[in-house]
Design a protein around this motif. Structure first.
Motif, PDB file in Angstrom:
ATOM      1  N   ALA A 107       2.527   1.662  -3.436  1.00  0.00           N
ATOM      2  CA  ALA A 107       1.424   2.341  -4.374  1.00  0.00           C
ATOM      3  C   ALA A 107       1.078   3.486  -4.169  1.00  0.00           C
ATOM      4  CB  ALA A 107       0.223   1.128  -4.126  1.00  0.00           C
ATOM      5  N   THR A 108       1.075   3.933  -3.200  1.00  0.00           N
ATOM      6  CA  THR A 108       0.557   5.581  -2.929  1.00  0.00           C
ATOM      7  C   THR A 108       1.609   6.284  -2.754  1.00  0.00           C
ATOM      8  OG1 THR A 108       0.667   4.976  -0.601  1.00  0.00           O
ATOM      9  CG2 THR A 108      -1.714   4.628  -1.594  1.00  0.00           C
ATOM     10  N   GLY A 109       2.975   5.926  -2.725  1.00  0.00           N
ATOM     11  CA  GLY A 109       4.039   6.763  -2.523  1.00  0.00           C
ATOM     12  C   GLY A 109       4.337   7.410  -1.410  1.00  0.00           C
ATOM     13  N   THR A 110       3.873   6.712  -0.354  1.00  0.00           N
ATOM     14  CA  THR A 110       3.939   7.161   1.092  1.00  0.00           C
ATOM     15  C   THR A 110       5.158   6.460   1.862  1.00  0.00           C
ATOM     16  OG1 THR A 110       1.529   7.132   1.136  1.00  0.00           O
ATOM     17  CG2 THR A 110       2.607   7.278   3.109  1.00  0.00           C
ATOM     18  N   ALA A 111       6.016   7.519   2.471  1.00  0.00           N
ATOM     19  CA  ALA A 111       7.075   7.217   3.353  1.00  0.00           C
ATOM     20  C   ALA A 111       6.760   7.332   4.662  1.00  0.00           C
ATOM     21  CB  ALA A 111       8.283   8.072   2.975  1.00  0.00           C
ATOM     22  N   THR A 112       7.444   6.447   5.695  1.00  0.00           N
ATOM     23  CA  THR A 112       7.180   6.471   7.012  1.00  0.00           C
ATOM     24  C   THR A 112       8.265   7.032   7.858  1.00  0.00           C
ATOM     25  OG1 THR A 112       7.980   4.186   7.303  1.00  0.00           O
ATOM     26  CG2 THR A 112       5.633   4.409   6.792  1.00  0.00           C
ATOM     27  N   TRP A 113       8.174   7.384   9.157  1.00  0.00           N
ATOM     28  CA  TRP A 113       8.959   8.056   9.944  1.00  0.00           C
ATOM     29  C   TRP A 113       8.660   7.971  11.321  1.00  0.00           C
ATOM     30  CZ3 TRP A 113       7.288  11.844  12.914  1.00  0.00           C
ATOM     31  CH2 TRP A 113       5.934  12.585  12.451  1.00  0.00           C
ATOM     32  N   VAL A 114       9.570   7.870  11.982  1.00  0.00           N
ATOM     33  CA  VAL A 114       9.559   7.715  13.540  1.00  0.00           C
ATOM     34  C   VAL A 114      10.817   8.500  14.058  1.00  0.00           C
ATOM     35  CG1 VAL A 114       9.761   6.025  15.665  1.00  0.00           C
ATOM     36  CG2 VAL A 114       9.035   5.369  13.467  1.00  0.00           C
ATOM     37  N   TRP A 115      10.258   9.483  14.992  1.00  0.00           N
ATOM     38  CA  TRP A 115      11.103  10.233  15.619  1.00  0.00           C
ATOM     39  C   TRP A 115      11.185  10.163  17.051  1.00  0.00           C
ATOM     40  CZ3 TRP A 115       9.246  16.208  16.578  1.00  0.00           C
ATOM     41  CH2 TRP A 115      10.340  16.804  16.959  1.00  0.00           C
ATOM     42  N   ASP A 116      12.332   9.846  17.849  1.00  0.00           N
ATOM     43  CA  ASP A 116      12.570   9.856  19.209  1.00  0.00           C
ATOM     44  C   ASP A 116      12.954  11.196  19.547  1.00  0.00           C
ATOM     45  OD1 ASP A 116      13.635   9.730  21.655  1.00  0.00           O
ATOM     46  OD2 ASP A 116      14.338   7.614  21.522  1.00  0.00           O
ATOM     47  N   ILE A 117      11.911  11.809  20.309  1.00  0.00           N
ATOM     48  CA  ILE A 117      11.923  13.299  20.726  1.00  0.00           C
ATOM     49  C   ILE A 117      13.084  13.656  21.652  1.00  0.00           C
ATOM     50  CG2 ILE A 117      10.444  15.347  21.358  1.00  0.00           C
ATOM     51  CD1 ILE A 117       8.023  13.775  20.253  1.00  0.00           C
ATOM     52  N   ASP A 118      13.258  12.956  22.638  1.00  0.00           N
ATOM     53  CA  ASP A 118      14.123  13.144  23.609  1.00  0.00           C
ATOM     54  C   ASP A 118      15.369  13.113  22.962  1.00  0.00           C
ATOM     55  OD1 ASP A 118      12.748  13.762  25.915  1.00  0.00           O
ATOM     56  OD2 ASP A 118      12.699  11.828  26.627  1.00  0.00           O
ATOM     57  N   ARG A 119      15.924  12.174  22.328  1.00  0.00           N
ATOM     58  CA  ARG A 119      17.064  12.034  21.784  1.00  0.00           C
ATOM     59  C   ARG A 119      17.550  12.540  20.327  1.00  0.00           C
ATOM     60  NH1 ARG A 119      18.998   7.351  20.455  1.00  0.00           N
ATOM     61  NH2 ARG A 119      16.988   6.108  20.151  1.00  0.00           N
ATOM     62  N   ASP A 120      16.197  13.156  20.028  1.00  0.00           N
ATOM     63  CA  ASP A 120      16.323  13.870  18.564  1.00  0.00           C
ATOM     64  C   ASP A 120      16.860  12.586  17.600  1.00  0.00           C
ATOM     65  OD1 ASP A 120      15.554  15.548  16.578  1.00  0.00           O
ATOM     66  OD2 ASP A 120      17.710  16.250  16.521  1.00  0.00           O
ATOM     67  N   ALA A 121      16.489  11.337  17.761  1.00  0.00           N
ATOM     68  CA  ALA A 121      17.148  10.205  16.587  1.00  0.00           C
ATOM     69  C   ALA A 121      15.688  10.013  16.007  1.00  0.00           C
ATOM     70  CB  ALA A 121      17.471   9.118  17.594  1.00  0.00           C
ATOM     71  N   ALA A 122      16.138   9.758  14.528  1.00  0.00           N
ATOM     72  CA  ALA A 122      14.870   9.470  13.862  1.00  0.00           C
ATOM     73  C   ALA A 122      15.382   8.625  12.864  1.00  0.00           C
ATOM     74  CB  ALA A 122      14.652  10.910  12.977  1.00  0.00           C
ATOM     75  N   HIS A 123      14.100   7.700  12.254  1.00  0.00           N
ATOM     76  CA  HIS A 123      14.175   6.542  11.354  1.00  0.00           C
ATOM     77  C   HIS A 123      13.217   7.051  10.147  1.00  0.00           C
ATOM     78  CE1 HIS A 123      14.501   3.056   9.250  1.00  0.00           C
ATOM     79  NE2 HIS A 123      13.137   2.961   9.126  1.00  0.00           N
ATOM     80  N   PHE A 124      13.833   7.269   8.932  1.00  0.00           N
ATOM     81  CA  PHE A 124      13.330   7.446   7.845  1.00  0.00           C
ATOM     82  C   PHE A 124      13.486   6.408   6.885  1.00  0.00           C
ATOM     83  CE2 PHE A 124      14.842  11.700   9.099  1.00  0.00           C
ATOM     84  CZ  PHE A 124      13.982  12.293   9.538  1.00  0.00           C
ATOM     85  N   ASP A 125      12.318   5.951   6.257  1.00  0.00           N
ATOM     86  CA  ASP A 125      12.348   4.766   5.695  1.00  0.00           C
ATOM     87  C   ASP A 125      13.017   5.044   4.037  1.00  0.00           C
ATOM     88  OD1 ASP A 125      10.215   5.711   3.853  1.00  0.00           O
ATOM     89  OD2 ASP A 125       8.723   4.126   4.332  1.00  0.00           O
ATOM     90  N   GLU A 126      13.426   4.012   3.253  1.00  0.00           N
ATOM     91  CA  GLU A 126      13.904   4.184   1.948  1.00  0.00           C
ATOM     92  C   GLU A 126      13.297   5.278   1.299  1.00  0.00           C
ATOM     93  OE1 GLU A 126      15.048   0.574   0.182  1.00  0.00           O
ATOM     94  OE2 GLU A 126      16.497   0.094   1.837  1.00  0.00           O
ATOM     95  N   VAL A 145       0.891  -1.157   0.131  1.00  0.00           N
ATOM     96  CA  VAL A 145      -0.068   0.066  -0.145  1.00  0.00           C
ATOM     97  C   VAL A 145       0.839   1.382   0.104  1.00  0.00           C
ATOM     98  CG1 VAL A 145      -1.598   1.308   1.448  1.00  0.00           C
ATOM     99  CG2 VAL A 145      -2.073  -1.052   0.981  1.00  0.00           C
ATOM    100  N   LEU A 146       1.898   1.144   0.761  1.00  0.00           N
ATOM    101  CA  LEU A 146       2.720   2.297   0.983  1.00  0.00           C
ATOM    102  C   LEU A 146       3.452   2.658  -0.620  1.00  0.00           C
ATOM    103  CD1 LEU A 146       4.174   1.834   4.472  1.00  0.00           C
ATOM    104  CD2 LEU A 146       2.727   3.578   3.798  1.00  0.00           C
TER     105      LEU A 146
END
Length: 338
Positions: free
Chosen positions: A205-224, A202-203
């Protein structure tokens, strides 16, 4: 004198044999349930008494081994794990009740046969079977997951732990296999994989990316997909929340921070269209949305969301709007002509 000497030797021999006979009687009595049976340790002279003490130690050790065997047999019989005991060649000698319940095979049906010849089927991993067979031939331990089949043809998964049994000289006399039914876990893992694959489809097909942001550590994960949206190769962008703001159009900083503040303080939904700078220097229009997770004090801990590239959709909508305006202007001009 010779007769007296012979007679004395015979008496000494009988005294020496007395504790041995007593040992045999006590051993038989213990095996018949008389745990108190012992060899008398006094009255035979120092040497005979010492022998009696040593023989009682043997009796006690034999009792300890018997108790250990009984306890092991009880555990094996009562455990929910499947237990198989084989000879040195891997032929079945004993199975517990849990094995019978799960497989549908009785001991009589599998005794003398190798378990794999009875339980493995078309879906069993040949690599696992080969590795297990090699370990058994080398007299080594083995552990792994395997798909087996019950007598009724039902598939089930096991986590197996095989240990060799050795005699006092170190020679392998057999193997014990303790097996845990992990069918439910394997089924859950398969369902999770299928759900993940559907979500990825689904992602994509819709051109949708996902992200997760650890606010305290300012660490983020961005998918490809996030990086590809902006023309970067996977892993090229740094994994921090600050990276997002570095790519954000200067005019969009204030709206984003206002939207985040409203979400963190008033739990308002977070979502808006922003411009992110691509690798080639142009800006892509991205629809960002997400939701934060809060601790017991209401402080935001982490946030997860999506980015959908709407650049082309916005351009198409702008073109449609311009076309409508041109049509309206042309219509007005034609009406003025009349």
């Amino acid at each position: 004198l010779l007769a007296a000497a012979v007679l004395g030797s015979a008496r000494a021999w009988r005294r020496a044999l007395r504790p041995v006979r007593a040992f045999a009687a006590a051993l038989q009595a213990r095996r018949e349930g008389n745990a108190a049976a012992r060899v008398p340790e006094r009255g035979g002279g120092p040497d005979v008494d010492h022998l009696a003490v040593a023989l009682n130690h043997v009796l006690d050790a034999d009792d300890a081994r018997a108790r250990e065997r009984e306890l092991l047999a009880l555990v094996a019989a009562r455990t929910s794990n499947l237990v198989i005991v084989t000879d040195a060649q891997g032929r079945t000698e004993w199975v517990n009740e849990a094995f019978v319940r799960r497989t549908g095979y009785t001991l009589a049906e599998v005794r003398g046969r190798k378990p794999g010849h009875v339980l493995q089927g078309p879906g069993t991993d040949a690599g696992i079977v080969r590795a297990m067979g090699e370990a058994v031939r080398r007299g080594e331990a083995f552990s792994g997951d395997i798909l087996n089949y019950s007598k009724a043809g039902e598939e089930y998964w096991l986590r197996i732990e095989i240990q060799p049994v050795r005699d006092a000289g170190g020679a392998v006399t057999g193997f014990i296999s303790v097996e845990t039914d992990i069918t439910d876990r394997k089924r859950s893992e398969a369902e999770l994989r299928a759900a993940h694959e559907r979500a990825e489809l689904v992602l994509d097909a819709t051109g949708t990316a996902t992200w997760v942001w650890d606010i305290d550590r300012d660490a983020a994960h961005f998918d490809e997909r996030y990086e590809r949206q902006l023309g970067y190769t996977p892993g090229e962008l740094t994994t921090t929340g600050a990276q997002f703001f570095d790519l954000l159009h200067p005019d969009d900083h204030a709206p984003v921070r206002a939207a985040l503040d409203a979400h963190f303080t008033r739990r308002e939904p977070y979502g808006l269209d922003v411009r992110l700078r691509a690798k080639d220097g142009t800006y892509r229009v991205v629809r960002t949305a997400g939701r934060a997770e809060f601790d017991a004090q209401g402080r935001p801990l982490r946030m997860a969301g999506t980015h959908t590239d709407v650049t082309d959709a916005r351009a198409a909508e702008a073109e449609r709007s311009a076309a409508r305006e041109r049509y309206a202007a042309a219509l007005d001009a034609s009406l003025d002509a009349f």
